[in-house]
Design a protein around this motif. Structure first.
Motif, PDB file in Angstrom:
ATOM      1  N   LYS A  29       1.235  -0.861  -0.208  1.00 29.08           N
ATOM      2  CA  LYS A  29       0.256  -0.093   0.138  1.00 29.08           C
ATOM      3  C   LYS A  29       0.739   1.241   0.049  1.00 29.08           C
ATOM      4  CE  LYS A  29      -3.934  -2.379   2.779  1.00 29.08           C
ATOM      5  NZ  LYS A  29      -4.812  -1.807   3.210  1.00 29.08           N
ATOM      6  N   SER A  30       1.823   1.148   0.965  1.00 29.40           N
ATOM      7  CA  SER A  30       2.824   2.520   1.058  1.00 29.40           C
ATOM      8  C   SER A  30       3.700   2.489   0.428  1.00 29.40           C
ATOM      9  CB  SER A  30       3.189   2.540   2.318  1.00 29.40           C
ATOM     10  OG  SER A  30       3.756   1.410   2.979  1.00 29.40           O
ATOM     11  N   LYS A  31       4.252   1.061  -0.363  1.00 29.05           N
ATOM     12  CA  LYS A  31       5.054   0.773  -1.039  1.00 29.05           C
ATOM     13  C   LYS A  31       6.692   1.267  -0.585  1.00 29.05           C
ATOM     14  CE  LYS A  31       2.717   1.087  -5.329  1.00 29.05           C
ATOM     15  NZ  LYS A  31       2.297   2.180  -6.618  1.00 29.05           N
ATOM     16  N   THR A  32       6.348   1.139   0.945  1.00 28.35           N
ATOM     17  CA  THR A  32       7.746   0.706   1.551  1.00 28.35           C
ATOM     18  C   THR A  32       8.322  -0.323   2.083  1.00 28.35           C
ATOM     19  OG1 THR A  32       7.117   1.712   3.377  1.00 28.35           O
ATOM     20  CG2 THR A  32       7.186   3.585   1.897  1.00 28.35           C
ATOM     21  N   PHE A  33       9.461  -0.067   2.472  1.00 30.57           N
ATOM     22  CA  PHE A  33       9.806  -2.007   3.075  1.00 30.57           C
ATOM     23  C   PHE A  33      10.142  -1.516   4.690  1.00 30.57           C
ATOM     24  CE2 PHE A  33      11.776  -2.244  -1.554  1.00 30.57           C
ATOM     25  CZ  PHE A  33      11.192  -3.748  -1.099  1.00 30.57           C
ATOM     26  N   THR A  34       9.367  -2.469   5.532  1.00 31.08           N
ATOM     27  CA  THR A  34       9.636  -1.800   7.027  1.00 31.08           C
ATOM     28  C   THR A  34      10.468  -3.530   7.854  1.00 31.08           C
ATOM     29  OG1 THR A  34       7.226  -3.139   6.477  1.00 31.08           O
ATOM     30  CG2 THR A  34       7.740  -0.956   7.362  1.00 31.08           C
ATOM     31  N   LYS A  35      11.050  -3.203   8.445  1.00 30.36           N
ATOM     32  CA  LYS A  35      12.157  -4.179   9.234  1.00 30.36           C
ATOM     33  C   LYS A  35      11.644  -5.405   9.672  1.00 30.36           C
ATOM     34  CE  LYS A  35      16.700  -4.407  10.647  1.00 30.36           C
ATOM     35  NZ  LYS A  35      18.077  -4.528  10.297  1.00 30.36           N
TER      36      LYS A  35
END
Length: 65
Positions: free
Chosen positions: A7-13
């Motif tokens: 959805k946000s097109k970001t990577f999270t650890k």
């Protein structure tokens, strides 16, 4: 290891135990990850080297394209 939030097109650890079928993950140098990932891209012209010593005891790196 990082997981893509579509959805946000970001990577999270995340920890590798949190990976589910269909997830896109980004592995960095020296990351440990499950053996059943498919490599779809690499920062080194499409090739990477994988250490499989925890699976088969071999200490040499295996080249993947």
């Amino acid at each position: 290891m990082e997981k893509l939030d579509r959805k946000s097109k970001t990577f999270t650890k995340i920890d590798s135990s949190e990976i589910k079928v269909g997830d896109y993950v980004r592995c960095n140098d020296e990351d440990t990850f499950p053996a059943d990932l498919a490599i779809i891209a690499s920062s080194n012209d499409g090739e990477c080297f994988i250490k499989t010593s925890s699976l088969d005891g071999e200490k040499n790196l295996k080249k993947r394209l």
